[in-house]
Design a protein around this motif. Sequence first.
Motif, PDB file in Angstrom:
ATOM      1  N   HIS A 121      17.138  26.674 -11.795  1.00  0.00           N
ATOM      2  CA  HIS A 121      16.644  27.806 -12.579  1.00  0.00           C
ATOM      3  C   HIS A 121      17.583  28.047 -13.748  1.00  0.00           C
ATOM      4  O   HIS A 121      18.723  28.458 -13.567  1.00  0.00           O
ATOM      5  CB  HIS A 121      16.561  29.053 -11.692  1.00  0.00           C
ATOM      6  CG  HIS A 121      16.022  30.247 -12.402  1.00  0.00           C
ATOM      7  ND1 HIS A 121      15.965  31.476 -11.820  1.00  0.00           N
ATOM      8  CD2 HIS A 121      15.527  30.413 -13.661  1.00  0.00           C
ATOM      9  CE1 HIS A 121      15.451  32.347 -12.672  1.00  0.00           C
ATOM     10  NE2 HIS A 121      15.190  31.719 -13.790  1.00  0.00           N
ATOM     11  N   ARG A 163       7.103  32.897  -7.355  1.00  0.00           N
ATOM     12  CA  ARG A 163       7.363  32.305  -6.044  1.00  0.00           C
ATOM     13  C   ARG A 163       6.143  31.498  -5.566  1.00  0.00           C
ATOM     14  O   ARG A 163       6.301  30.408  -5.019  1.00  0.00           O
ATOM     15  CB  ARG A 163       7.706  33.429  -5.044  1.00  0.00           C
ATOM     16  CG  ARG A 163       7.766  33.014  -3.584  1.00  0.00           C
ATOM     17  CD  ARG A 163       9.043  32.261  -3.287  1.00  0.00           C
ATOM     18  NE  ARG A 163       9.063  31.722  -1.956  1.00  0.00           N
ATOM     19  CZ  ARG A 163       9.962  32.061  -1.037  1.00  0.00           C
ATOM     20  NH1 ARG A 163      10.889  32.944  -1.305  1.00  0.00           N
ATOM     21  NH2 ARG A 163       9.946  31.480   0.135  1.00  0.00           N
ATOM     22  N   ARG A 181       6.209  28.078  -6.998  1.00  0.00           N
ATOM     23  CA  ARG A 181       7.220  27.219  -6.366  1.00  0.00           C
ATOM     24  C   ARG A 181       6.781  26.834  -4.958  1.00  0.00           C
ATOM     25  O   ARG A 181       6.990  25.692  -4.527  1.00  0.00           O
ATOM     26  CB  ARG A 181       8.575  27.914  -6.388  1.00  0.00           C
ATOM     27  CG  ARG A 181       9.060  28.163  -7.810  1.00  0.00           C
ATOM     28  CD  ARG A 181      10.467  28.692  -7.887  1.00  0.00           C
ATOM     29  NE  ARG A 181      10.679  29.970  -7.252  1.00  0.00           N
ATOM     30  CZ  ARG A 181      10.549  31.156  -7.848  1.00  0.00           C
ATOM     31  NH1 ARG A 181      10.181  31.229  -9.127  1.00  0.00           N
ATOM     32  NH2 ARG A 181      10.792  32.276  -7.193  1.00  0.00           N
ATOM     33  N   ASP A 182       6.142  27.772  -4.253  1.00  0.00           N
ATOM     34  CA  ASP A 182       5.608  27.450  -2.922  1.00  0.00           C
ATOM     35  C   ASP A 182       4.567  26.339  -3.021  1.00  0.00           C
ATOM     36  O   ASP A 182       4.521  25.440  -2.182  1.00  0.00           O
ATOM     37  CB  ASP A 182       4.986  28.684  -2.273  1.00  0.00           C
ATOM     38  CG  ASP A 182       6.005  29.735  -1.844  1.00  0.00           C
ATOM     39  OD1 ASP A 182       7.214  29.424  -1.792  1.00  0.00           O
ATOM     40  OD2 ASP A 182       5.574  30.874  -1.565  1.00  0.00           O
ATOM     41  N   LEU A 206      14.614  32.787  -8.245  1.00  0.00           N
ATOM     42  CA  LEU A 206      14.735  32.124  -6.949  1.00  0.00           C
ATOM     43  C   LEU A 206      15.219  33.116  -5.898  1.00  0.00           C
ATOM     44  O   LEU A 206      16.106  33.928  -6.165  1.00  0.00           O
ATOM     45  CB  LEU A 206      15.747  30.977  -7.021  1.00  0.00           C
ATOM     46  CG  LEU A 206      15.320  29.692  -7.697  1.00  0.00           C
ATOM     47  CD1 LEU A 206      16.498  28.721  -7.759  1.00  0.00           C
ATOM     48  CD2 LEU A 206      14.149  29.052  -6.996  1.00  0.00           C
ATOM     49  N   GLN A 207      14.645  33.022  -4.723  1.00  0.00           N
ATOM     50  CA  GLN A 207      15.055  33.850  -3.591  1.00  0.00           C
ATOM     51  C   GLN A 207      16.065  33.062  -2.752  1.00  0.00           C
ATOM     52  O   GLN A 207      16.137  31.837  -2.835  1.00  0.00           O
ATOM     53  CB  GLN A 207      13.838  34.227  -2.750  1.00  0.00           C
ATOM     54  CG  GLN A 207      12.766  34.975  -3.528  1.00  0.00           C
ATOM     55  CD  GLN A 207      13.279  36.289  -4.093  1.00  0.00           C
ATOM     56  OE1 GLN A 207      13.727  37.148  -3.353  1.00  0.00           O
ATOM     57  NE2 GLN A 207      13.225  36.435  -5.407  1.00  0.00           N
ATOM     58  N   ASP A 231      16.068  32.118   0.216  1.00  0.00           N
ATOM     59  CA  ASP A 231      15.517  31.104   1.112  1.00  0.00           C
ATOM     60  C   ASP A 231      14.888  29.927   0.368  1.00  0.00           C
ATOM     61  O   ASP A 231      14.350  29.012   0.998  1.00  0.00           O
ATOM     62  CB  ASP A 231      14.484  31.728   2.055  1.00  0.00           C
ATOM     63  CG  ASP A 231      13.259  32.268   1.325  1.00  0.00           C
ATOM     64  OD1 ASP A 231      13.398  32.729   0.178  1.00  0.00           O
ATOM     65  OD2 ASP A 231      12.163  32.233   1.918  1.00  0.00           O
ATOM     66  N   GLU A 232      14.979  29.923  -0.961  1.00  0.00           N
ATOM     67  CA  GLU A 232      14.427  28.816  -1.742  1.00  0.00           C
ATOM     68  C   GLU A 232      15.549  27.843  -2.108  1.00  0.00           C
ATOM     69  O   GLU A 232      16.585  28.257  -2.607  1.00  0.00           O
ATOM     70  CB  GLU A 232      13.778  29.339  -3.023  1.00  0.00           C
ATOM     71  CG  GLU A 232      12.538  30.157  -2.788  1.00  0.00           C
ATOM     72  CD  GLU A 232      11.900  30.557  -4.099  1.00  0.00           C
ATOM     73  OE1 GLU A 232      11.016  29.823  -4.569  1.00  0.00           O
ATOM     74  OE2 GLU A 232      12.301  31.602  -4.660  1.00  0.00           O
ATOM     75  N   ARG A 272       6.404  23.107  -3.536  1.00  0.00           N
ATOM     76  CA  ARG A 272       7.038  22.688  -2.276  1.00  0.00           C
ATOM     77  C   ARG A 272       6.008  22.194  -1.270  1.00  0.00           C
ATOM     78  O   ARG A 272       6.296  21.287  -0.484  1.00  0.00           O
ATOM     79  CB  ARG A 272       7.850  23.833  -1.671  1.00  0.00           C
ATOM     80  CG  ARG A 272       9.248  23.966  -2.239  1.00  0.00           C
ATOM     81  CD  ARG A 272      10.101  24.914  -1.402  1.00  0.00           C
ATOM     82  NE  ARG A 272       9.548  26.255  -1.392  1.00  0.00           N
ATOM     83  CZ  ARG A 272       9.796  27.184  -2.310  1.00  0.00           C
ATOM     84  NH1 ARG A 272      10.586  26.911  -3.324  1.00  0.00           N
ATOM     85  NH2 ARG A 272       9.259  28.376  -2.216  1.00  0.00           N
TER      86      ARG A 272
END
Length: 174
Positions: free
Chosen positions: A108, A91, A94-95, A143-144, A146-147, A98
Amino acid sequence: MSTTSRTAPQVVVVMGVAGTGKTTIGPLVAEALGVPYAEGDDFHPEANVAKMSAGIPLDDADRAPWLDAIGRWAHDRAGLGGVVSSSALKRIYRDRLRAAAPGVVFLHLTGDRQLIERRMEARRGHFMPTALLDSQFATLQPLQEDEPGVAVDVSGSPEEITERAVAALRRLAA
């Protein structure tokens, strides 16, 4: 997501563990969406390639300049669209992407470990040895909710996977 849609094309980061087909599916998705493709492995510093070639997993410090380079590419493609591959296993990675390019979405590529291992064993000339697959799965944080992104199974032919991926990305963009 397509260049003919009413919204600006997005930048898609094709993510997943080694052997899921990022390098195969990424260009096919880019072609279907009418945007350029960038191979994430090409953004690795030489030291990273040497480390992985020796069977040594990368740590977060190793990945930082690589993620920053991919992030710059994605930022430069904002509003123009593009597809780039990057394992983006955690994460925080990915953050970081972003933060560099706030509009990116993630594709994914997921699959059964045995299928992925068979695919890795069949490929030639790649610096990532099959021995690192366990570390990839251990590092993976899917992936969560909120992503922004979609998960697509990698079973089937590249064409089938691409069709599912493009359909999922277009639904996400709608």
